[in-house]
Design a protein around this motif. Structure first.
Motif, PDB file in Angstrom:
ATOM      1  N   HIS A 161       8.005   0.697 -11.967  1.00 34.18           N
ATOM      2  CA  HIS A 161       7.643   1.934 -11.282  1.00 34.18           C
ATOM      3  C   HIS A 161       8.631   2.329 -10.188  1.00 34.18           C
ATOM      4  CE1 HIS A 161       3.753   2.455 -13.261  1.00 34.18           C
ATOM      5  NE2 HIS A 161       3.667   1.134 -13.228  1.00 34.18           N
ATOM      6  N   GLY A 162       9.589   1.458  -9.912  1.00 34.41           N
ATOM      7  CA  GLY A 162      10.609   1.823  -8.943  1.00 34.41           C
ATOM      8  C   GLY A 162      10.131   1.878  -7.509  1.00 34.41           C
ATOM      9  N   VAL A 163       9.041   1.189  -7.196  1.00 33.90           N
ATOM     10  CA  VAL A 163       8.530   1.121  -5.827  1.00 33.90           C
ATOM     11  C   VAL A 163       8.177  -0.325  -5.525  1.00 33.90           C
ATOM     12  CG1 VAL A 163       7.628   3.486  -5.797  1.00 33.90           C
ATOM     13  CG2 VAL A 163       6.167   1.615  -6.593  1.00 33.90           C
ATOM     14  N   PRO A 164       8.184  -0.705  -4.247  1.00 30.87           N
ATOM     15  CA  PRO A 164       7.815  -2.093  -3.930  1.00 30.87           C
ATOM     16  C   PRO A 164       6.364  -2.384  -4.330  1.00 30.87           C
ATOM     17  CG  PRO A 164       8.912  -1.049  -2.062  1.00 30.87           C
ATOM     18  CD  PRO A 164       8.629   0.038  -3.046  1.00 30.87           C
ATOM     19  N   VAL A 165       6.141  -3.549  -4.885  1.00 34.13           N
ATOM     20  CA  VAL A 165       4.799  -4.032  -5.217  1.00 34.13           C
ATOM     21  C   VAL A 165       4.723  -5.481  -4.755  1.00 34.13           C
ATOM     22  CG1 VAL A 165       3.099  -4.459  -7.033  1.00 34.13           C
ATOM     23  CG2 VAL A 165       4.669  -2.528  -7.246  1.00 34.13           C
ATOM     24  N   ARG A 166       3.651  -5.825  -4.091  1.00 34.22           N
ATOM     25  CA  ARG A 166       3.530  -7.185  -3.546  1.00 34.22           C
ATOM     26  C   ARG A 166       2.063  -7.545  -3.396  1.00 34.22           C
ATOM     27  NH1 ARG A 166       1.875  -6.162   1.519  1.00 34.22           N
ATOM     28  NH2 ARG A 166       2.417  -4.110   2.399  1.00 34.22           N
ATOM     29  N   LEU A 167       1.825  -8.820  -3.114  1.00 34.18           N
ATOM     30  CA  LEU A 167       0.475  -9.256  -2.776  1.00 34.18           C
ATOM     31  C   LEU A 167       0.138  -8.787  -1.363  1.00 34.18           C
ATOM     32  CD1 LEU A 167       0.518 -12.935  -4.122  1.00 34.18           C
ATOM     33  CD2 LEU A 167      -0.584 -10.955  -5.165  1.00 34.18           C
ATOM     34  N   PRO A 168      -1.124  -8.505  -1.088  1.00 28.72           N
ATOM     35  CA  PRO A 168      -1.488  -8.074   0.265  1.00 28.72           C
ATOM     36  C   PRO A 168      -1.423  -9.224   1.254  1.00 28.72           C
ATOM     37  CG  PRO A 168      -3.457  -8.344  -1.061  1.00 28.72           C
ATOM     38  CD  PRO A 168      -2.295  -8.527  -1.995  1.00 28.72           C
ATOM     39  N   SER A 169      -1.186  -8.876   2.504  1.00 25.06           N
ATOM     40  CA  SER A 169      -1.345  -9.874   3.568  1.00 25.06           C
ATOM     41  C   SER A 169      -2.834 -10.084   3.814  1.00 25.06           C
ATOM     42  CB  SER A 169      -0.665  -9.396   4.852  1.00 25.06           C
ATOM     43  OG  SER A 169      -1.369  -8.257   5.367  1.00 25.06           O
ATOM     44  N   GLU A 170      -3.172 -11.142   4.545  1.00 23.21           N
ATOM     45  CA  GLU A 170      -4.590 -11.372   4.825  1.00 23.21           C
ATOM     46  C   GLU A 170      -5.175 -10.223   5.634  1.00 23.21           C
ATOM     47  OE1 GLU A 170      -7.548 -14.938   6.362  1.00 23.21           O
ATOM     48  OE2 GLU A 170      -5.639 -14.666   7.401  1.00 23.21           O
ATOM     49  N   ASN A 171      -4.417  -9.702   6.615  1.00 20.23           N
ATOM     50  CA  ASN A 171      -4.913  -8.575   7.399  1.00 20.23           C
ATOM     51  C   ASN A 171      -5.186  -7.369   6.507  1.00 20.23           C
ATOM     52  OD1 ASN A 171      -4.821  -9.978   9.791  1.00 20.23           O
ATOM     53  ND2 ASN A 171      -2.837  -9.144  10.451  1.00 20.23           N
ATOM     54  N   GLU A 172      -4.259  -7.085   5.611  1.00 20.48           N
ATOM     55  CA  GLU A 172      -4.445  -5.938   4.714  1.00 20.48           C
ATOM     56  C   GLU A 172      -5.647  -6.146   3.803  1.00 20.48           C
ATOM     57  OE1 GLU A 172       0.136  -4.311   4.147  1.00 20.48           O
ATOM     58  OE2 GLU A 172      -0.558  -6.042   2.988  1.00 20.48           O
ATOM     59  N   TRP A 173      -5.794  -7.366   3.301  1.00 21.77           N
ATOM     60  CA  TRP A 173      -6.912  -7.605   2.388  1.00 21.77           C
ATOM     61  C   TRP A 173      -8.238  -7.417   3.113  1.00 21.77           C
ATOM     62  CZ3 TRP A 173     -11.411  -9.819   1.312  1.00 21.77           C
ATOM     63  CH2 TRP A 173     -11.818  -9.869  -0.031  1.00 21.77           C
ATOM     64  N   GLU A 174      -8.385  -7.984   4.308  1.00 18.94           N
ATOM     65  CA  GLU A 174      -9.643  -7.842   5.044  1.00 18.94           C
ATOM     66  C   GLU A 174      -9.916  -6.381   5.382  1.00 18.94           C
ATOM     67  OE1 GLU A 174     -10.655 -10.420   8.272  1.00 18.94           O
ATOM     68  OE2 GLU A 174      -9.547 -12.122   7.428  1.00 18.94           O
ATOM     69  N   ALA A 175      -8.866  -5.642   5.790  1.00 16.26           N
ATOM     70  CA  ALA A 175      -9.057  -4.226   6.123  1.00 16.26           C
ATOM     71  C   ALA A 175      -9.478  -3.447   4.883  1.00 16.26           C
ATOM     72  CB  ALA A 175      -7.769  -3.651   6.713  1.00 16.26           C
ATOM     73  N   ALA A 176      -8.845  -3.733   3.733  1.00 15.63           N
ATOM     74  CA  ALA A 176      -9.208  -3.027   2.494  1.00 15.63           C
ATOM     75  C   ALA A 176     -10.648  -3.339   2.098  1.00 15.63           C
ATOM     76  CB  ALA A 176      -8.252  -3.428   1.376  1.00 15.63           C
ATOM     77  N   CYS A 177     -11.074  -4.571   2.296  1.00 17.19           N
ATOM     78  CA  CYS A 177     -12.447  -4.940   1.974  1.00 17.19           C
ATOM     79  C   CYS A 177     -13.426  -4.178   2.866  1.00 17.19           C
ATOM     80  CB  CYS A 177     -12.635  -6.452   2.129  1.00 17.19           C
ATOM     81  SG  CYS A 177     -14.283  -7.036   1.671  1.00 17.19           S
ATOM     82  N   LEU A 178     -13.131  -4.120   4.177  1.00 13.63           N
ATOM     83  CA  LEU A 178     -13.995  -3.355   5.077  1.00 13.63           C
ATOM     84  C   LEU A 178     -14.023  -1.888   4.688  1.00 13.63           C
ATOM     85  CD1 LEU A 178     -13.054  -4.912   8.555  1.00 13.63           C
ATOM     86  CD2 LEU A 178     -15.143  -5.276   7.246  1.00 13.63           C
TER      87      LEU A 178
END
Length: 995
Positions: free
Chosen positions: A866-883
């Motif tokens: 897709h020509g864009v960065p793709v990565r695993l989330p950080s723990e902060n990002e994962w918790e924020a996304a869950c909330l």
């Protein structure tokens, strides 16, 4: 033998040139092969007996018996197909057939390799009994029971035991046992008389503690019961035809052998008692008294002991068919509750263990071991593709090759033939083609039985008119248009309906019937079909001759539930099919959702509906207006030839039903059906705007302090307030369908997507070195004290063969250890660990069994696409996304959201992951928020678990295997970077720099 271990073949033949040619062909296949004679020599893993003549003299039989006692497996390769007048059989585990032409020996060699490589399907520690009129040279011969017991107690544990034909027949047909020795001998000899048992004994069992791990080697029930972790109550679970009864009978025969081998001076080992619960009368008698009656049918209590004495001595009771009450006069929960009470009585009377077999989906109430412990659950895994090919090779190597091609082309074919019962019945037909559906398979079995009778001039008057024989031969690939015109088949269909359909809506079926009543049903059916109603009794006898019906203790029943459902389906009208579906659709008739498989349509008659769809293509459309999930299951089971373009209608109906359906069990069934019908979740490549969710920039209060109600301490991330920029996270965990594109793109062979450590892991390059170090350490320990081998042998903890193997291991050179390690360990990884596990591979289930390395490689591959960065989330990002998915900004507010319907956790009762969107909320769907971040699968984060823990990364979200409290977004799990558990998945962040 292990699945990829080198097999040592010893070849004996009555033609020296043939033996040498086969030896050469086996060596060209990479196998170690030697020619053998009848005298002493090295141990043989697999003895191959290649012959061109039908009979052997006494001297040759003695040679073969001596060779068989040196081998683990004996395979006969005969040019001649033996007949009834060919004299005494000689001992073999399986028979292959050979044309007699030397050029065809290359195909024989390939068949032998296919047969033996899938982890020892044929090997059994139980002896073969060879009845002969005269003693064989060099082989001990038993003329009486005492002599036979002495042979069984020999330290070399003979695989072949010679005995007089009179003794063999006496033991085979004896009435009740009058002593412990009688009881043991009767069970052991009767098991050995069934040659068809041998290919299916070593099925793969897995414990509920680790149900996702497929054993590399077959594990018999005996292995499980010897495990010190096994509790006193053992549940043996599996689908119909999986081999549950055979496992119990095999254990029963093994128990008899262990008892016979115990010297009289020592304490007797616990014995076993097998009881088929199908023998229960139509009006059940669930009691200790009924079990005592069954015991007295096998043992004379006045001459040996009664049931309570047997139990007091620590006997093991094997109860076969706990699901047999499902259609009787008792509701299944009540049937099981009563048997649970009887099990408590058995333990109270002294039973050391109680083993209960049950169809997986029918276990509707919790069972408890003594002291209120949960029972040990073990499941019979379906036959793998290699298993199917190996077993088919025994019947017909050409059919095995055809099956192998069909299995590679169509996954549904693999599911059909993964049942030992179905596979065995089909192979017995000698059919030229591969039946694509269950109805075709059983139809071919029935047609083959009818044609054999025609060929042998066995006429059945008007029940099976002679004129149908040519038509059956013409329509052999699909015999049902002809079978449906035969009066006997029509009459059996009427009987099957009477035994299967509930007497009242939602009620239970009869399952069995007294012969007089069965004859009455057949009488009416023959009259309605225009046949001779006076032949009803003959119809009953004929069906028993064809092994369609059987009489047990005065009751008539079908020999297998699948046959009963097939005949019932063939006799149903469309209106009856729809009416039955409507009755079963009523909420009061549903099964308790806690034990449902995510892919089960909640119908106890699902198999009947599937057979109906295979016989009549219009059935799925008829079912669609009653239950779209059932319509989908029937449609998928119908096979490609019977499908008539209703898949789009079914998909649309299923998708529409999700709008107002919020029950997790029903949503799981709907999503599973959609996945099998090719429906897709949004991905960046497909409906991309719906695949990602934007987590807004802002302040997030994450983590929490340890709570008093958490069973473990220090499991949460620290309380903190963080400021995060906006980011895009995938709404769904990566599904099997989405991950399949990565696998099929050859990413496991492309170094570009992997970190250096990940590439080393995926190519398995370190495994050989680690194995050599470990095995060398073990060898050094063994060499320092070789006397421990003798100690193990004297204590009975090692067999003579195992002791010899330890001695060989002690003498291996370093070069030999390295060579063996390479043959065993140098196998690169090609897909996630549980990629082929049926309970986990629906296209819409989240991919599991992925390591942190694999999750990162997928992200790198997706970024390139897709020509864009793709990565695993950080723990902060994962918790924020869950909330964000819960409409919250503070982890302290989450506790109220962790309810029973929040996600798939251990409390939900599902035995595997649920398809994605099963637990999606209305708000998450409407606002395109992330879904199912609570439960189902733990998800990898990029972060280290703790400073210095470079090989451990953070896991978030809880899973189907763990308690609900672990699903809290603050919970911080951990996993080694190479872990491939069956509850590990991931989702990804796309675009932007890491926060």
């Amino acid at each position: 033998m292990t699945g990829n271990a080198r097999v040592s073949f010893g070849v004996w033949s009555d033609r020296v040139v043939a033996a040498e040619q086969l030896q050469s062909d086996l060596r060209e296949s990479g196998e170690h092969a030697i020619t053998v004679g009848g005298e002493s020599g090295p141990p043989i893993e697999c003895l191959v007996v290649l012959t061109r003549k039908p009979q052997f003299d006494v001297g040759e039989l003695g040679t073969l018996a001596r060779l068989a006692n040196r081998a683990q497996i004996t395979i006969a390769v005969d040019r001649h197909r033996p007949g009834a007048d060919d004299g005494p059989p000689w001992p073999r585990d399986v028979t292959l057939h050979w044309s007699g032409r030397y050029p065809d020996l290359a195909q024989v060699a390939q068949a032998l390799v296919d047969l033996v490589r899938p982890a020892g399907l044929l090997s059994s520690p139980l002896p073969t009994f060879l009845p002969t009129e005269t003693p064989l040279p060099g082989i001990p011969h038993a003329a009486g029971r005492h002599e036979l017991i002495e042979q069984l107690r020999r330290p070399e544990e003979l695989r072949v035991i010679s005995l007089t034909r009179a003794l063999h027949d006496e033991l085979l047909h004896a009435d009740r046992a009058e002593s412990r020795a009688d009881y043991d001998l009767f069970r052991l000899v009767r098991w050995g008389a069934e040659e068809a048992n041998r290919p299916f004994i070593n099925l793969r069992l897995t414990r509920s503690e680790r149900p996702s791990i497929r054993p590399e080697q077959p594990r018999a029930l005996d292995t499980v019961l010897k495990d010190l972790r096994t509790r006193r109550l053992v549940l043996l679970l599996g689908e119909p035809g999986a081999g549950k009864s055979q496992q119990l009978r095999y254990f029963d025969a093994g128990s008899a052998l262990r008892s016979l081998r115990q010297p009289g001076a020592g304490p007797w080992p616990p014995n076993s008692f097998y009881v088929a619960l199908a023998a229960q009368p139509a009006q059940p008698d669930i009691s200790m008294d009924w079990l005592a009656h069954q015991w007295a049918a096998a043992v004379d209590p006045t001459r040996w002991c009664d049931l309570r004495t047997f139990l007091a001595d620590g006997g093991t009771v094997l109860l076969d068919g706990l699901n047999e009450g499902g259609m009787r006069s008792l509701p299944l929960p009540q049937w099981m509750t009563r048997w649970r009470d009887v099990m408590s009585e058995l333990f109270g009377a002294g039973a050391s263990k109680v083993v209960v077999s049950c169809r997986t989906r029918d276990l509707v109430i919790p069972m408890r071991a003594p002291r209120n412990e949960a029972p040990t659950e073990v499941s019979l895994l379906p036959l793998s593709k290699d298993d199917i090919v190996a077993i088919a090779t025994q019947a017909d190597p050409r059919m095995a090759r055809r099956l192998k091609r069909a299995l590679d082309d169509d996954g549904m074919i693999a599911k059909l033939y993964s049942s030992p019962f179905r596979l065995r019945r089909f192979l017995e037909t000698g059919a030229d083609g591969v039946a694509p559906t269950g109805a075709r398979l059983y139809g071919t079995v029935i047609a083959a039985a009818l044609l054999r009778d025609f060929d042998q001039d066995n006429l059945h008057d008007d029940l099976v008119p002679g004129r149908v024989a040519p038509a059956l031969r013409t329509h052999y690939a699909n015999p049902w248009p002809v079978l449906d015109t035969i009066p006997l088949i029509k009459a059996l269909a009427a009987l099957a309906k009477e035994l299967t359909f509930p007497a009242v809506p939602g009620g239970n079926a009869l399952l069995t019937m007294r012969p007089a009543r069965a004859i009455g049903v057949l009488n009416n059916a023959l009259a309605a079909a225009g046949g001779d109603a006076s032949k009803a009794a003959m119809a009953l006898d004929t069906a028993e001759d064809f092994h369609i019906l059987q009489e047990e203790r005065g009751d008539i029943r079908f020999t297998h539930p699948s046959l009963q459902h097939l005949f019932a389906a063939s006799g149903c009208t469309d209106e009856e099919i729809v009416a039955l579906a409507e009755q079963e659709r009523q909420p009061s008739h549903r099964r308790p959702p806690g034990r449902l498989s995510p892919t089960y349509a909640e119908h106890r008659y699902e198999e009947l509906f599937q057979f109906a769809a295979q016989l009549r293509p219009e059935v799925p459309r008829l079912l669609l207006r009653v239950d779209p999930v059932l319509a989908a299951r029937a449609y998928l089971a119908a096979g490609p030839d019977a499908r008539h373009g209703v898949d789009e209608e079914i998909r649309e109906s299923l998708a529409n039903s999700l709008v107002d359906e919020w029950d997790p069990a029903r949503r799981a069934a709907i999503m599973a059906a959609l996945g099998e019908l090719g429906w897709r979740l949004p991905t960046p490549s497909y409906r991309g705007s719906e695949a990602m969710s934007t987590v807004p920039a802002g302040e997030w209060r994450l983590g929490r302090r340890g709570r008093d109600d958490a069973p473990e301490t220090d499991t949460d991330s620290e309380p903190r307030t963080v400021e995060l920029g906006s980011f895009q996270i995938s709404r769904f965990p990566v599904s099997n369908l989405e991950y399949r594109a990565f696998v099929e793109a050859g990413a496991y062979d492309d170094k570009a997507w992997w970190t250096p450590e990940g590439w080393q892991w995926v190519t398995n390059s370190r495994a050989v070195e680690q194995s050599v170090i470990e095995w060398t350490r073990r060898q050094d320990n063994l060499r320092r004290d070789l006397g421990q081998i003798v100690t193990l042998l004297r204590a009975g903890r090692a067999t003579p063969a195992a002791a010899a193997a330890l001695l060989r291991f002690a003498n291996l050179s370093e070069t030999e250890i390295v060579a063996y390690a390479r043959s065993q360990q140098a196998r690169p990884i090609r897909h996630p660990r549980f990629w082929q596990r049926s309970a986990l591979n629906n296209p819409l289930q989240p991919v599991v069994g992925v390591s942190w390395f694999e999750a990162n490689a997928f992200c790198a591959w997706l970024a390139d696409r897709h020509g864009v960065p793709v990565r695993l989330p950080s723990e902060n990002e994962w918790e924020a996304a869950c909330l964000h998915s819960l409409g919250l900004t503070d982890c302290a507010d989450v506790t109220g959201a962790l309810t029973g319907d929040a996600g798939n956790t251990l409390e939900s009762g599902f035995p595997a992951t649920t398809p994605i969107r099963t637990y999606a909320t209305e708000a998450q769907q409407r606002e395109r928020l992330p879904v199912e971040m609570l439960g189902n699968v733990f998800e990898w984060c990029f972060d280290y678990y703790a400073p210095g823990h470079h090989n451990r990364r953070i896991l978030k979200g809880g899973s189907w295997r763990h308690e609900r409290w672990r699903a809290h977004p603050a919970y911080r799990g951990r996993g080694n970077v190479d872990a491939q558990n069956d509850d590990l998945g991931f989702r990804y962040v796309m675009g932007g720099a890491e926060s």
